[in-house]
Design a protein around this motif. Structure first.
Motif, mmCIF file in Angstrom:
data_model
loop_
_atom_site.group_PDB
_atom_site.id
_atom_site.type_symbol
_atom_site.label_atom_id
_atom_site.label_comp_id
_atom_site.label_asym_id
_atom_site.label_seq_id
_atom_site.Cartn_x
_atom_site.Cartn_y
_atom_site.Cartn_z
ATOM 1 N N GLY A 1 -27.180 52.543 65.403
ATOM 2 C CA GLY A 1 -27.860 52.466 64.338
ATOM 3 C C GLY A 1 -27.829 53.495 63.359
ATOM 4 O O GLY A 1 -27.808 53.636 62.232
ATOM 5 N N LEU A 2 -27.582 54.971 64.140
ATOM 6 C CA LEU A 2 -27.787 55.908 63.330
ATOM 7 C C LEU A 2 -26.410 56.060 62.459
ATOM 8 O O LEU A 2 -26.274 56.595 61.277
ATOM 9 C CB LEU A 2 -27.522 57.222 64.239
ATOM 10 C CG LEU A 2 -29.096 57.865 64.565
ATOM 11 C CD1 LEU A 2 -28.594 58.821 65.644
ATOM 12 C CD2 LEU A 2 -29.558 58.500 63.534
ATOM 13 N N GLU A 3 -25.232 55.715 63.162
ATOM 14 C CA GLU A 3 -24.104 55.625 62.282
ATOM 15 C C GLU A 3 -23.953 54.720 61.317
ATOM 16 O O GLU A 3 -23.284 54.934 60.309
ATOM 17 C CB GLU A 3 -22.876 55.129 63.488
ATOM 18 C CG GLU A 3 -22.628 56.261 64.575
ATOM 19 C CD GLU A 3 -21.319 55.911 65.547
ATOM 20 O OE1 GLU A 3 -20.261 55.897 64.941
ATOM 21 O OE2 GLU A 3 -21.550 55.696 66.596
ATOM 22 N N LEU A 4 -24.718 53.626 61.432
ATOM 23 C CA LEU A 4 -24.674 52.420 60.377
ATOM 24 C C LEU A 4 -25.578 52.749 59.457
ATOM 25 O O LEU A 4 -25.631 51.920 58.410
ATOM 26 C CB LEU A 4 -24.895 51.036 61.021
ATOM 27 C CG LEU A 4 -23.958 50.772 62.167
ATOM 28 C CD1 LEU A 4 -24.383 49.304 62.712
ATOM 29 C CD2 LEU A 4 -22.650 50.417 61.311
ATOM 30 N N GLY A 5 -26.662 53.448 59.419
ATOM 31 C CA GLY A 5 -27.717 53.895 58.502
ATOM 32 C C GLY A 5 -28.906 53.151 58.767
ATOM 33 O O GLY A 5 -29.769 53.033 57.991
ATOM 34 N N SER A 6 -28.847 52.206 59.791
ATOM 35 C CA SER A 6 -30.239 51.702 60.009
ATOM 36 C C SER A 6 -31.141 52.269 60.755
ATOM 37 O O SER A 6 -32.692 52.020 60.743
ATOM 38 C CB SER A 6 -29.885 50.216 60.752
ATOM 39 O OG SER A 6 -29.310 50.605 62.099
ATOM 40 N N HIS B 1 -23.752 66.224 69.088
ATOM 41 C CA HIS B 1 -24.643 65.535 67.984
ATOM 42 C C HIS B 1 -24.083 65.031 66.786
ATOM 43 O O HIS B 1 -24.755 65.031 65.829
ATOM 44 C CB HIS B 1 -25.944 66.138 67.747
ATOM 45 C CG HIS B 1 -27.092 66.478 68.964
ATOM 46 N ND1 HIS B 1 -27.840 67.350 69.106
ATOM 47 C CD2 HIS B 1 -26.585 65.919 70.238
ATOM 48 C CE1 HIS B 1 -28.433 67.447 70.241
ATOM 49 N NE2 HIS B 1 -27.707 66.561 71.092
ATOM 50 N N MET B 2 -22.732 64.735 66.791
ATOM 51 C CA MET B 2 -22.066 64.234 65.498
ATOM 52 C C MET B 2 -22.700 62.919 65.001
ATOM 53 O O MET B 2 -22.671 62.908 63.784
ATOM 54 C CB MET B 2 -20.464 64.071 65.802
ATOM 55 C CG MET B 2 -19.770 65.192 66.075
ATOM 56 S SD MET B 2 -20.110 66.567 64.888
ATOM 57 C CE MET B 2 -18.964 65.667 63.630
ATOM 58 N N PRO B 3 -23.170 62.040 65.826
ATOM 59 C CA PRO B 3 -23.896 60.763 65.162
ATOM 60 C C PRO B 3 -25.015 61.146 64.129
ATOM 61 O O PRO B 3 -25.080 60.791 63.143
ATOM 62 C CB PRO B 3 -24.531 59.783 66.147
ATOM 63 C CG PRO B 3 -23.333 60.277 67.288
ATOM 64 C CD PRO B 3 -23.051 61.891 67.095
#
Length: 214
Positions: free
Chosen positions: A8-13, A157-159
């Motif tokens: 969800g972090l990657e997708l913006g949710s 912590h790249m995401p």
């Protein structure tokens, strides 16, 4: 649930600074409250979530210096990952898997570029590219065969960095960088692979710094 929040972090949710309510998470992911608490504890242990007393869980928000610190570690680790992967370039199955991973990235990038043309308001990276990117890195880890690197690399912590710095230029830049990394790995050139891996993170750093206000 752990991987659901990371995805969800990657997708913006999910976004840095967002409060995570246990009851809402239990409903969203269809799990019990104990499973939610365990996932939040794991996220906190890995530095993705903060658990301030009496305030509930919050997704960590990185300062600019925090971001630069993460990128310093990621630069060296990504270079090491690519160098290790180059050692496995002679394995036909690994080489085929890496070529397929790059093709999947390119295909996902084209599909999402077309979708953005239809929906100009869409700015976050899509699920297809995020999934292809994760597969690309898993393939490199498999090629390298380094168990310690396999354990440590996912903890960078790249995401959170990408969730906090959603720059329109990053996806196309990342795709070009991944192609360069793959080419060096497939050529079996560990020095060039390491340089390409480090250069990728350097490019991410430069894009983030360029996007900072005056």
């Amino acid at each position: 649930m752990f991987f659901g929040i990371m995805g969800g972090l990657e997708l913006g949710s999910f976004v840095p600074g967002q409060r995570l309510v246990e009851a809402d998470l239990a409903t969203q992911f269809g799990v019990g409250r104990n499973s939610v608490r365990e996932a939040l504890q794991r996220l906190a242990a890995e530095g993705i979530v903060e658990l301030p007393r009496h305030r509930g869980a919050v997704i960590r928000r990185l300062s600019l210096q925090d971001t630069l610190d993460v990128l310093d570690v990621a630069e060296r680790m990504t270079g090491l990952l690519a160098r290790a992967a180059a050692r496995g370039s002679g394995d036909r199955a690994h080489a085929q898997a890496l070529r397929a991973a790059v093709q999947a990235l390119a295909g996902a990038g084209k599909a999402e570029k077309a979708e953005k043309a239809e929906r100009a308001e869409r700015t976050r990276p899509g699920e297809a590219f995020s999934g292809a990117r994760r597969h690309f890195y898993r393939t490199l880890l498999e090629m390298g065969g380094n168990r310690e690197l396999r354990r440590l690399f996912p903890t960078i912590h790249m995401p959170v960095v990408h969730a906090q710095h959603r720059l329109a230029s990053l996806q196309q830049m990342r795709l070009a960088d991944y192609r360069r990394i793959a080419a060096a790995v497939l050529a079996g050139d560990p020095d060039e692979a390491e340089a390409a891996g480090a250069a990728h993170v350097q490019n991410v750093r430069a894009a983030i710094l360029a996007g900072q206000p005056g």
